[in-house]
Design a protein around this motif. Structure first.
Motif, PDB file in Angstrom:
ATOM      1  N   THR A 392       0.830  -1.203   0.000  1.00  0.00           N
ATOM      2  CA  THR A 392       0.000   0.000   0.000  1.00  0.00           C
ATOM      3  C   THR A 392       0.866   1.255   0.000  1.00  0.00           C
ATOM      4  OG1 THR A 392      -1.715  -1.172   1.228  1.00  0.00           O
ATOM      5  CG2 THR A 392      -1.802   1.233   1.243  1.00  0.00           C
ATOM      6  N   ALA A 393       0.440   2.222  -0.796  1.00  0.00           N
ATOM      7  CA  ALA A 393       1.165   3.490  -0.873  1.00  0.00           C
ATOM      8  C   ALA A 393       0.764   4.380   0.295  1.00  0.00           C
ATOM      9  CB  ALA A 393       0.882   4.184  -2.196  1.00  0.00           C
ATOM     10  N   ASP A 394       1.307   4.061   1.454  1.00  0.00           N
ATOM     11  CA  ASP A 394       1.058   4.884   2.632  1.00  0.00           C
ATOM     12  C   ASP A 394       2.083   6.012   2.639  1.00  0.00           C
ATOM     13  OD1 ASP A 394       0.338   5.934   5.026  1.00  0.00           O
ATOM     14  OD2 ASP A 394       1.076   4.278   6.253  1.00  0.00           O
ATOM     15  N   LEU A 395       1.952   6.867   1.625  1.00  0.00           N
ATOM     16  CA  LEU A 395       2.949   7.902   1.382  1.00  0.00           C
ATOM     17  C   LEU A 395       2.271   9.179   0.916  1.00  0.00           C
ATOM     18  CD1 LEU A 395       5.422   5.700  -0.688  1.00  0.00           C
ATOM     19  CD2 LEU A 395       5.708   6.365   1.709  1.00  0.00           C
ATOM     20  N   ALA A 396       2.893  10.282   1.246  1.00  0.00           N
ATOM     21  CA  ALA A 396       2.402  11.553   0.739  1.00  0.00           C
ATOM     22  C   ALA A 396       2.603  11.611  -0.770  1.00  0.00           C
ATOM     23  CB  ALA A 396       3.148  12.700   1.416  1.00  0.00           C
ATOM     24  N   PRO A 397       1.751  12.318  -1.475  1.00  0.00           N
ATOM     25  CA  PRO A 397       1.913  12.427  -2.927  1.00  0.00           C
ATOM     26  C   PRO A 397       3.309  12.935  -3.287  1.00  0.00           C
ATOM     27  CG  PRO A 397      -0.232  13.260  -2.280  1.00  0.00           C
ATOM     28  CD  PRO A 397       0.524  12.996  -1.013  1.00  0.00           C
ATOM     29  N   GLY A 398       3.857  12.340  -4.327  1.00  0.00           N
ATOM     30  CA  GLY A 398       5.197  12.709  -4.782  1.00  0.00           C
ATOM     31  C   GLY A 398       5.844  11.543  -5.502  1.00  0.00           C
ATOM     32  N   ALA A 399       7.081  11.740  -5.901  1.00  0.00           N
ATOM     33  CA  ALA A 399       7.838  10.722  -6.631  1.00  0.00           C
ATOM     34  C   ALA A 399       8.824  10.063  -5.676  1.00  0.00           C
ATOM     35  CB  ALA A 399       8.570  11.333  -7.817  1.00  0.00           C
ATOM     36  N   TYR A 400       8.854   8.742  -5.713  1.00  0.00           N
ATOM     37  CA  TYR A 400       9.742   7.951  -4.871  1.00  0.00           C
ATOM     38  C   TYR A 400      10.576   7.043  -5.771  1.00  0.00           C
ATOM     39  CZ  TYR A 400       6.632   9.532  -1.146  1.00  0.00           C
ATOM     40  OH  TYR A 400       5.902  10.295  -0.283  1.00  0.00           O
ATOM     41  N   THR A 401      11.880   7.107  -5.604  1.00  0.00           N
ATOM     42  CA  THR A 401      12.790   6.248  -6.366  1.00  0.00           C
ATOM     43  C   THR A 401      13.305   5.149  -5.459  1.00  0.00           C
ATOM     44  OG1 THR A 401      13.474   8.063  -7.804  1.00  0.00           O
ATOM     45  CG2 THR A 401      14.920   6.151  -7.707  1.00  0.00           C
ATOM     46  N   PHE A 402      13.087   3.922  -5.889  1.00  0.00           N
ATOM     47  CA  PHE A 402      13.563   2.779  -5.126  1.00  0.00           C
ATOM     48  C   PHE A 402      14.796   2.209  -5.826  1.00  0.00           C
ATOM     49  CE2 PHE A 402       8.833   2.557  -4.509  1.00  0.00           C
ATOM     50  CZ  PHE A 402       8.850   3.137  -3.248  1.00  0.00           C
ATOM     51  N   ARG A 403      15.850   2.027  -5.065  1.00  0.00           N
ATOM     52  CA  ARG A 403      17.086   1.446  -5.608  1.00  0.00           C
ATOM     53  C   ARG A 403      17.337   0.107  -4.928  1.00  0.00           C
ATOM     54  NH1 ARG A 403      22.408   4.987  -5.173  1.00  0.00           N
ATOM     55  NH2 ARG A 403      22.247   4.435  -2.965  1.00  0.00           N
ATOM     56  N   VAL A 404      17.362  -0.933  -5.743  1.00  0.00           N
ATOM     57  CA  VAL A 404      17.619  -2.282  -5.243  1.00  0.00           C
ATOM     58  C   VAL A 404      19.052  -2.654  -5.602  1.00  0.00           C
ATOM     59  CG1 VAL A 404      17.033  -4.721  -5.477  1.00  0.00           C
ATOM     60  CG2 VAL A 404      15.220  -3.008  -5.314  1.00  0.00           C
ATOM     61  N   ASP A 408      26.432 -10.449  -5.045  1.00  0.00           N
ATOM     62  CA  ASP A 408      26.680 -11.883  -5.205  1.00  0.00           C
ATOM     63  C   ASP A 408      27.671 -12.366  -4.156  1.00  0.00           C
ATOM     64  OD1 ASP A 408      29.233 -11.174  -6.024  1.00  0.00           O
ATOM     65  OD2 ASP A 408      28.858 -11.537  -8.154  1.00  0.00           O
ATOM     66  N   GLY A 409      27.943 -13.669  -4.204  1.00  0.00           N
ATOM     67  CA  GLY A 409      28.791 -14.290  -3.200  1.00  0.00           C
ATOM     68  C   GLY A 409      30.227 -13.823  -3.236  1.00  0.00           C
ATOM     69  N   ASP A 410      30.659 -13.227  -4.343  1.00  0.00           N
ATOM     70  CA  ASP A 410      32.025 -12.717  -4.453  1.00  0.00           C
ATOM     71  C   ASP A 410      32.117 -11.245  -4.085  1.00  0.00           C
ATOM     72  OD1 ASP A 410      33.071 -15.146  -5.309  1.00  0.00           O
ATOM     73  OD2 ASP A 410      32.529 -14.754  -7.384  1.00  0.00           O
ATOM     74  N   GLY A 411      31.016 -10.683  -3.642  1.00  0.00           N
ATOM     75  CA  GLY A 411      31.033  -9.277  -3.247  1.00  0.00           C
ATOM     76  C   GLY A 411      30.694  -8.308  -4.352  1.00  0.00           C
ATOM     77  N   GLY A 412      30.480  -8.806  -5.563  1.00  0.00           N
ATOM     78  CA  GLY A 412      30.090  -7.923  -6.652  1.00  0.00           C
ATOM     79  C   GLY A 412      28.658  -7.452  -6.474  1.00  0.00           C
ATOM     80  N   ALA A 413      28.415  -6.200  -6.768  1.00  0.00           N
ATOM     81  CA  ALA A 413      27.080  -5.642  -6.563  1.00  0.00           C
ATOM     82  C   ALA A 413      26.677  -4.805  -7.764  1.00  0.00           C
ATOM     83  CB  ALA A 413      27.047  -4.781  -5.293  1.00  0.00           C
ATOM     84  N   SER A 414      25.402  -4.869  -8.066  1.00  0.00           N
ATOM     85  CA  SER A 414      24.824  -4.040  -9.125  1.00  0.00           C
ATOM     86  C   SER A 414      23.484  -3.522  -8.645  1.00  0.00           C
ATOM     87  CB  SER A 414      24.650  -4.837 -10.423  1.00  0.00           C
ATOM     88  OG  SER A 414      25.898  -5.262 -10.922  1.00  0.00           O
ATOM     89  N   GLN A 415      23.028  -2.467  -9.289  1.00  0.00           N
ATOM     90  CA  GLN A 415      21.817  -1.796  -8.836  1.00  0.00           C
ATOM     91  C   GLN A 415      20.870  -1.536  -9.989  1.00  0.00           C
ATOM     92  OE1 GLN A 415      23.727   1.682  -7.207  1.00  0.00           O
ATOM     93  NE2 GLN A 415      23.804   0.837  -5.147  1.00  0.00           N
ATOM     94  N   ALA A 416      19.623  -1.412  -9.635  1.00  0.00           N
ATOM     95  CA  ALA A 416      18.600  -0.977 -10.582  1.00  0.00           C
ATOM     96  C   ALA A 416      17.596  -0.136  -9.806  1.00  0.00           C
ATOM     97  CB  ALA A 416      17.917  -2.162 -11.248  1.00  0.00           C
ATOM     98  N   THR A 417      16.977   0.799 -10.497  1.00  0.00           N
ATOM     99  CA  THR A 417      16.018   1.681  -9.848  1.00  0.00           C
ATOM    100  C   THR A 417      14.669   1.612 -10.550  1.00  0.00           C
ATOM    101  OG1 THR A 417      16.680   3.571 -11.205  1.00  0.00           O
ATOM    102  CG2 THR A 417      17.819   3.275  -9.096  1.00  0.00           C
ATOM    103  N   ALA A 418      13.656   1.917  -9.786  1.00  0.00           N
ATOM    104  CA  ALA A 418      12.304   2.040 -10.319  1.00  0.00           C
ATOM    105  C   ALA A 418      11.601   3.136  -9.529  1.00  0.00           C
ATOM    106  CB  ALA A 418      11.550   0.725 -10.217  1.00  0.00           C
ATOM    107  N   ASP A 419      10.629   3.760 -10.157  1.00  0.00           N
ATOM    108  CA  ASP A 419       9.958   4.904  -9.545  1.00  0.00           C
ATOM    109  C   ASP A 419       8.504   4.593  -9.243  1.00  0.00           C
ATOM    110  OD1 ASP A 419      12.206   6.572  -9.696  1.00  0.00           O
ATOM    111  OD2 ASP A 419      11.766   7.062 -11.777  1.00  0.00           O
ATOM    112  N   LEU A 420       8.069   5.103  -8.114  1.00  0.00           N
ATOM    113  CA  LEU A 420       6.656   5.078  -7.738  1.00  0.00           C
ATOM    114  C   LEU A 420       6.194   6.526  -7.640  1.00  0.00           C
ATOM    115  CD1 LEU A 420       3.988   3.889  -6.620  1.00  0.00           C
ATOM    116  CD2 LEU A 420       5.064   3.953  -4.345  1.00  0.00           C
ATOM    117  N   VAL A 421       5.168   6.857  -8.400  1.00  0.00           N
ATOM    118  CA  VAL A 421       4.576   8.188  -8.327  1.00  0.00           C
ATOM    119  C   VAL A 421       3.262   8.061  -7.567  1.00  0.00           C
ATOM    120  CG1 VAL A 421       3.659  10.137  -9.607  1.00  0.00           C
ATOM    121  CG2 VAL A 421       5.658   8.905 -10.471  1.00  0.00           C
ATOM    122  N   VAL A 422       3.203   8.690  -6.417  1.00  0.00           N
ATOM    123  CA  VAL A 422       2.009   8.643  -5.573  1.00  0.00           C
ATOM    124  C   VAL A 422       1.178   9.884  -5.858  1.00  0.00           C
ATOM    125  CG1 VAL A 422       1.125   8.571  -3.222  1.00  0.00           C
ATOM    126  CG2 VAL A 422       3.211   7.312  -3.819  1.00  0.00           C
TER     127      VAL A 422
END
Length: 720
Positions: A392-404, A408-422
């Motif tokens: 549930t979008a229990d958030l004030a209206p606005g744009a929220y960027t989520f970064r995941v 991995d097991g060797d310590g390598g990391a990568s990211q991706a983002t997605a936006d929620l507009v409330v």
């Protein structure tokens, strides 16, 4: 196949200190032998050649292992005038191993033998021809003694110069080679005699060119593995051995060991090209080796350092942006990850509210609606993994960027983002304040009014089942005067109703001044709902000086949809508490009203009172403590055909529990009556009590405001 190449070249033999030509380039024995018809039975080369064939041989010892390319017999030194005028016969060349333990020159195994070699006949004008024998890359071991042997197989005139043992000279007119002073009995003394290609002239030792030879080896390639190399797992790296060289320019094979251990070469990749792409599935730091091989099967090995860095998992979103209203379920955001080398993966989520400039750990939740956002997905997913954000979008209206971030097991990391507009949740806004007010006296031009509005969550009036907290709404009252003056805005917070959390009320004070000589002012009141909600309503507010109007009446109404609330009360001993105020279902509410302006309309006088039984059986009384505004109007609903008159009274009143003696502080009282010029239930009335923006009591509530209802008994008279 004829394995000989013919060409003429000048050769300068090495010379001894006495100036006598010597053999070149190897130190070895030049052996002469004749195994001819009627010759001695103990032929020096037992088992080689045929009866009647002379042999010429030379032994040599190798230093390094190699592949023999050419054996050249050089028959003409520089500056010599010797010419070739004989007619040669056919001969062979052999390469043999030599038994060095024997007391005499003893060839053993034949390693190489040419086909028949035929020299062109001499014409007496050209020097003798060098003989070049192609050994076709014959492999010779290091530190080993070998020999070459010329098998002349010549014919000779046996009737003129019969070859025999102990001869002192020989002149084979049809022969290709000449030799002299050979006697089987003194072989050891003769073993270093000269041998030469000749024009047929008798040759004395040292008086004619030596028959010298040279042996050349094929040059092995020189490998160059390139590098050092740096890459990333899962991404191709180009291995480049193009700097490898071969003097013969005939590299035909490149083999690569992509994880060479320094001991055993394992050909992981084979190609005829100098470059090849390789992809490592996992990070790696070590050595890559290349083995290059030429057309003669000679090879060389070279190494280079290689570092393959770990690649973070590949992370992608299914949908880049989703929209949802406040308090509603959001469309699921999906994050898919894959790891090149199949490591276990874990994931974390962060949130940005400034467009991705700064992030904070976790998912936001304002705590104003049921549920909230949830990050789903287990750690330890191997190879591929999926994580989602839903809820549930229990958030004030606005744009929220989520970064995941997936690690991995060797310590390598990568990211991706997605936006929620409330977006703001739909709401309903209703102006519930007065439509007309008066100044307190005819002389006073100042006025003050409480502007009121009710705000309802969409769940209260639509199929939207996901409600939020209406208290997160904000209300702005914009008052625009009809005289063209600038609009004025006042704001109020929304207080949810205690009995109906889907409805909230906002109150804001507005004060003004009627100009001298102005009898009234009209404002358009806009109710603008913001915050987590969006809605608009509008009404008209008239401000006037006191007039000649009057409201007078009494009677009763029968409870239909009364609404109660809670209010702070004080008992006779000064103790305070909270009391629930309500009207018993179906009970009667008795009332009385009297209001007008006295002393030439200068002072508002009157009162309003009511009595009712509460839901718990207590008897309550309501009585005014002050009157703030009183207005009357003909046809207040705008319908002239009805010939009715309305009155609005605003003041303060106190609630008294007649059963317990408890009483409240003064509350805001709003009373509206309509005189339909009839008797009894033709007239209507409605009243409400407010503690700020909290509803304490309504005589007849429709969910957002008090609605007038017909009188059960009594009558109300309104004049203007």
């Amino acid at each position: 196949m004829n394995r000989i190449r013919r060409y003429c070249r000048e050769v300068v033999p090495a010379r001894s200190e006495s100036g006598t030509p010597t053999l070149q380039p190897l130190e070895a024995r030049l052996l002469l032998s004749a195994d001819i018809v009627n010759g001695p039975p103990d032929s020096f080369f037992t088992g080689f050649g045929e009866p009647g064939s002379p042999y010429f041989a030379q032994s040599f010892t190798t230093t390094d292992q190699g592949f023999a390319d050419e054996l050249t017999f050089q028959a003409q030194p520089a500056g010599s005038t010797t010419t070739n005028s004989f007619n040669p016969s056919d001969f062979h060349v052999l390469i043999t191993e030599v038994d060095t333990a024997a007391s005499f020159f003893k060839p053993t195994t034949v390693l190489f033998e040419t086909d028949t070699i035929s020299l062109p006949p001499g014409d007496g004008t050209q020097p003798p021809t060098d003989v070049v024998v192609d050994l076709e890359g014959l492999e010779l071991d290091a530190n080993t003694t070998y020999a070459w042997i010329i098998d002349a197989r010549i014919a000779f005139d046996g009737s003129t110069n019969q070859a025999r043992a102990g001869f002192t000279n020989a002149d084979y007119t049809g022969g290709a080679f000449y030799f002299s002073n050979f006697n089987a009995s003194n072989l050891d003394a003769q073993q270093n005699r000269d041998v030469a290609f000749s024009d047929g002239t008798f040759i004395q030792p040292g008086s004619a060119p030596d028959l010298s030879f040279s042996l050349t080896f094929l040059s092995a390639p020189i490998a160059d593995a390139g590098g050092p190399y740096t890459g990333t797992e899962g991404v191709a790296v180009t291995l480049d051995a193009s700097a490898s060289t071969d003097p013969d320019d005939d590299i035909v094979l490149y083999e690569w060991d992509t994880d060479y251990d320094g001991v055993t070469f394992d050909a992981d990749l084979t190609t005829t090209n100098a470059t090849i792409d390789v992809t490592y599935d996992d990070d790696f730091a070590g050595t890559v080796a290349v083995r290059v091989t030429d057309a003669e099967a000679q090879s060389d090995l070279a190494t280079a350092a290689i570092t393959i860095n770990n690649a973070g998992p590949l992370v992608a979103t299914g949908t880049a942006t989703v929209n949802a209203q406040y308090s509603d379920t959001i469309p699921t955001l999906t994050f898919n990850a894959s790891d090149v080398d199949g490591d276990p993966m874990s994931a974390t989520v962060e949130t940005s509210t400034d467009g991705g400039v700064t992030f904070t750990a976790g998912l936001p939740d304002d705590g104003t609606a049921a549920g909230g956002l949830i990050f789903n997905g287990a750690d330890g997913q191997v190879g591929t993994g999926t994580w989602t954000i839903d809820g549930t979008a229990d958030l004030a209206p606005g744009a929220y960027t989520f970064r995941v971030t997936v690690t991995d097991g060797d310590g390598g990391a990568s990211q991706a983002t997605a936006d929620l507009v409330v977006d703001a949740e739909d709401a309903a806004a209703t102006y519930t304040g007065p439509s007309s007010i008066s100044t307190e006296s005819d002389d006073a031009g100042s006025f003050s009014v409480e502007l009121r509005a009710a705000v309802q969550d969409a769940t209260a009036f639509s199929a939207d089942a996901e409600s939020g907290d209406v208290g997160t709404a904000e209300v702005t009252f914009r008052l625009t005067p009809d005289n063209g003056d600038p609009a004025v805005e006042v704001t109020g917070t929304v207080n949810p109703s205690g009995s109906d959390p889907l409805t909230g009320f906002a109150v804001a004070d507005f004060s003004g001044q009627l100009g001298a000589g102005n009898e009234a002012a009209v404002y358009t009141v806009e109710v603008l709902v913001g915050g987590n909600y969006v809605a608009v309503d509008a009404a008209v507010l008239t401000v006037a000086r006191p007039g000649d109007g009057r409201a007078l009446g009494a009677g009763s109404i029968k409870e239909q949809s009364a609404q109660g609330g809670s209010v702070g009360v004080t008992d006779l001993h000064g103790n305070t508490s909270t009391a629930d105020v309500s009207i018993a279902d179906g009970s009667k509410v008795h009332f009385g009203i009297h209001a007008d302006f006295k002393k030439k309309n200068s002072v508002l006088k009157g009162r309003f009172s009511a009595a009712f039984r509460g839901a718990n059986g207590d008897l309550w009384a309501l009585t005014t403590t002050d009157l703030i505004s009183f207005t009357t109007a003909e046809n207040p609903d705008g319908d002239a055909s009805t010939r009715d008159y309305g009155a609005s009274l605003i003041g303060t009143a106190r609630l008294i529990n007649l059963s317990t003696g408890q009483y409240s502080d003064p509350l805001t009282l709003i009373v509206d009556v309509t005189d339909n010029r009839g008797w009894g239930n033709d007239d209507t009335i409605g009243f409400s009590l407010w503690d700020g923006d909290s509803l304490v009591l309504s005589s007849n509530w429709d969910g957002t405001q008090t609605v007038q209802q017909d009188l059960h008994r009594g009558n109300v008279r309104v004049t203007t």
